[in-house]
Structure formats: structure tokens, C-alpha cells
Design a protein around this motif. Sequence first.
Motif, PDB file in Angstrom:
ATOM      1  N   ILE A   1       0.835  -1.200   0.000  1.00  0.00           N
ATOM      2  CA  ILE A   1       0.000   0.000   0.000  1.00  0.00           C
ATOM      3  C   ILE A   1       0.874   1.255   0.000  1.00  0.00           C
ATOM      4  CG2 ILE A   1      -1.713   1.313   1.309  1.00  0.00           C
ATOM      5  CD1 ILE A   1      -2.848  -1.368   2.251  1.00  0.00           C
ATOM      6  N   TYR A   2       1.969   1.226   0.745  1.00  0.00           N
ATOM      7  CA  TYR A   2       2.904   2.359   0.729  1.00  0.00           C
ATOM      8  C   TYR A   2       3.374   2.626  -0.696  1.00  0.00           C
ATOM      9  CZ  TYR A   2       7.022   5.210   1.729  1.00  0.00           C
ATOM     10  OH  TYR A   2       7.953   6.225   1.743  1.00  0.00           O
ATOM     11  N   ARG A   3       3.670   1.566  -1.434  1.00  0.00           N
ATOM     12  CA  ARG A   3       4.156   1.718  -2.802  1.00  0.00           C
ATOM     13  C   ARG A   3       3.075   2.302  -3.706  1.00  0.00           C
ATOM     14  NH1 ARG A   3       6.268  -3.698  -4.995  1.00  0.00           N
ATOM     15  NH2 ARG A   3       7.611  -3.511  -3.162  1.00  0.00           N
ATOM     16  N   VAL A   4       1.822   1.900  -3.479  1.00  0.00           N
ATOM     17  CA  VAL A   4       0.722   2.479  -4.244  1.00  0.00           C
ATOM     18  C   VAL A   4       0.604   3.976  -3.959  1.00  0.00           C
ATOM     19  CG1 VAL A   4      -1.789   2.494  -4.503  1.00  0.00           C
ATOM     20  CG2 VAL A   4      -0.575   0.324  -4.426  1.00  0.00           C
TER      21      VAL A   4
ATOM     22  N   ALA B   1      -0.635   3.384   5.403  1.00  0.00           N
ATOM     23  CA  ALA B   1      -0.427   2.018   4.924  1.00  0.00           C
ATOM     24  C   ALA B   1      -0.679   1.008   6.033  1.00  0.00           C
ATOM     25  CB  ALA B   1       0.990   1.873   4.378  1.00  0.00           C
ATOM     26  N   VAL B   2      -0.181   1.295   7.224  1.00  0.00           N
ATOM     27  CA  VAL B   2      -0.407   0.395   8.356  1.00  0.00           C
ATOM     28  C   VAL B   2      -1.882   0.387   8.750  1.00  0.00           C
ATOM     29  CG1 VAL B   2       0.063   0.085  10.810  1.00  0.00           C
ATOM     30  CG2 VAL B   2       1.943   0.521   9.243  1.00  0.00           C
TER      31      VAL B   2
ATOM     32  N   GLU C   1       7.162   1.530  15.313  1.00  0.00           N
ATOM     33  CA  GLU C   1       6.674   0.372  14.568  1.00  0.00           C
ATOM     34  C   GLU C   1       5.193   0.523  14.229  1.00  0.00           C
ATOM     35  OE1 GLU C   1       9.119  -3.507  15.908  1.00  0.00           O
ATOM     36  OE2 GLU C   1       7.992  -2.571  17.534  1.00  0.00           O
ATOM     37  N   ASP C   2       4.401   0.947  15.206  1.00  0.00           N
ATOM     38  CA  ASP C   2       2.962   1.055  14.981  1.00  0.00           C
ATOM     39  C   ASP C   2       2.584   2.256  14.126  1.00  0.00           C
ATOM     40  OD1 ASP C   2       1.985  -1.281  16.209  1.00  0.00           O
ATOM     41  OD2 ASP C   2       2.290  -0.408  18.188  1.00  0.00           O
ATOM     42  N   LEU C   3       3.536   3.142  13.872  1.00  0.00           N
ATOM     43  CA  LEU C   3       3.337   4.216  12.901  1.00  0.00           C
ATOM     44  C   LEU C   3       3.776   3.793  11.499  1.00  0.00           C
ATOM     45  CD1 LEU C   3       4.606   7.237  15.020  1.00  0.00           C
ATOM     46  CD2 LEU C   3       2.268   6.940  14.178  1.00  0.00           C
TER      47      LEU C   3
END
Length: 235
Positions: free
Chosen positions: A35-38, A65-66, A151-153
Motif C-alpha cells: 500500500i505504501y508503494r501504491v 499504509a499500516v 513500529e505502529d506508525l
Amino acid sequence: MIGVASQHNSVAPVRLAPQLVVIDDCDEVSPAAAIYRVLTGRDAANARIDDDRDFDRHVLASILAVALTERGAVTERSGVAADDLVVLLGRWFPHIAKLFIPSIAGEPLDDDEAGMVRDLLLANRSSDGDIGRWLAAMVARRAMEPNHLWEDLGLRDRSELSRLLTRHFGPLALSNTGNMRWKRFFYRKLCEDDGIVMCSTPVCTHCGDFSRCFGDESGESRMADRRRTAALQAS
């Protein structure tokens, strides 16, 4: 359907529907990384963060994304209200906004604890515009999760979280002179503001909880995980 190239040039199709993000047989990349890449057009490992605007875009993409890979509405998982998310996507990710916007509904949960952390951050804002307000809500909501805050971010390491806080919440970040873990530091500040003594000793190095406040914060980024998840409920 959007084709997302993996590190080995295979294609992992990502379908964005009103309530579902699906990653088909994606062995090489985590759902959050896809999703980050999108959102950004590049891998998180190759993120452009040299200037402040590029860094802000990287941070927003990482958090979204997360949030989009977790069960529940993206508004609840990110901490940002639907109207603000629509503006955020249109401003920072206009090329993809129309595919994400139909999935946005609902409002963040009214959580007192997250609200206190958000208000602490807002009281220490050091940047102008909407982004500081959005990030205060996002950081506060993600601070309710169980892992290291970075991590959770969805960030790559603790240094990115420190840069985020220094840039947008400078007075608060600069007061963490002992490099305490950020979540512990937030709660210590909240207790101090209420006149509550959280610590059992006046000197940190003499405290039995020293490792909990100042211990190692290494870990693996959510962008680096390898998962064989076929479908991710985003709301």
C-alpha cells in the motif's frame, strides 16, 4: 486493480474497493509495504526524505499504509476524521485519492487516553497548517497500540519518529533530554502536568524500571514483514 511491482519485478495486484484491500499472492512484500508503494510510487526502503515535505509525505504514507491493513475503519485505525482524511489524501496523494476515498467512513473512537496524548502534542506544535493537527491525532491513536511507537506508525526506525516529533512538536521533543522511550515520555509529561509523580525514585539510573523507559527500541518495520496474506480487511 493496480499492479505493484515487487523487489523481484513480479507484480502484486492490489485491489482497492470500498471496504477491502486485497493483495493477490504477494510473497515478496508485506501488505503495508504494498500500500505504501501504491501511495508513493516507491518502496519504503527507498523513500525520499531529504527535505521536510518529502519526509512528511513518507510519514503520512507509512501511517496510512499500516492503518489500511488492520481490521476496522481507517478513520479509527489512523485517528483522523473522515473529512480530514479526504483532504489529506487529495493534498498529499492526489493520484490515488479517488480510489481510497470511497472506503473512508466513520469517525475515530472517542478515547480519553488517546485524547490526552493528542492534546499534549497539539500544545507543543511547532509547524503550521493542517499536517501538525493530523499528525497529533495519528501519533496519539497509534500510541494506543502495543508495540514500539515507531513500529505502529509504520516507520522504518526510531530515528524517523524522533525527526517527526522534533519537526512538528519541537518543544515536547526537545524536552526529552534523556532520550526516554517516546510513549513512556508522553505519559511522564502527562503525569507531571497533573502533578502526579510517576517515578519511584528521583534519579532514573537508580530506578528498577530504567530498562522499560530507556531500553532498546530495535525491531522490524511493518514495511519489512513478509506475509502470505491474501486479503486484508480495511474497515
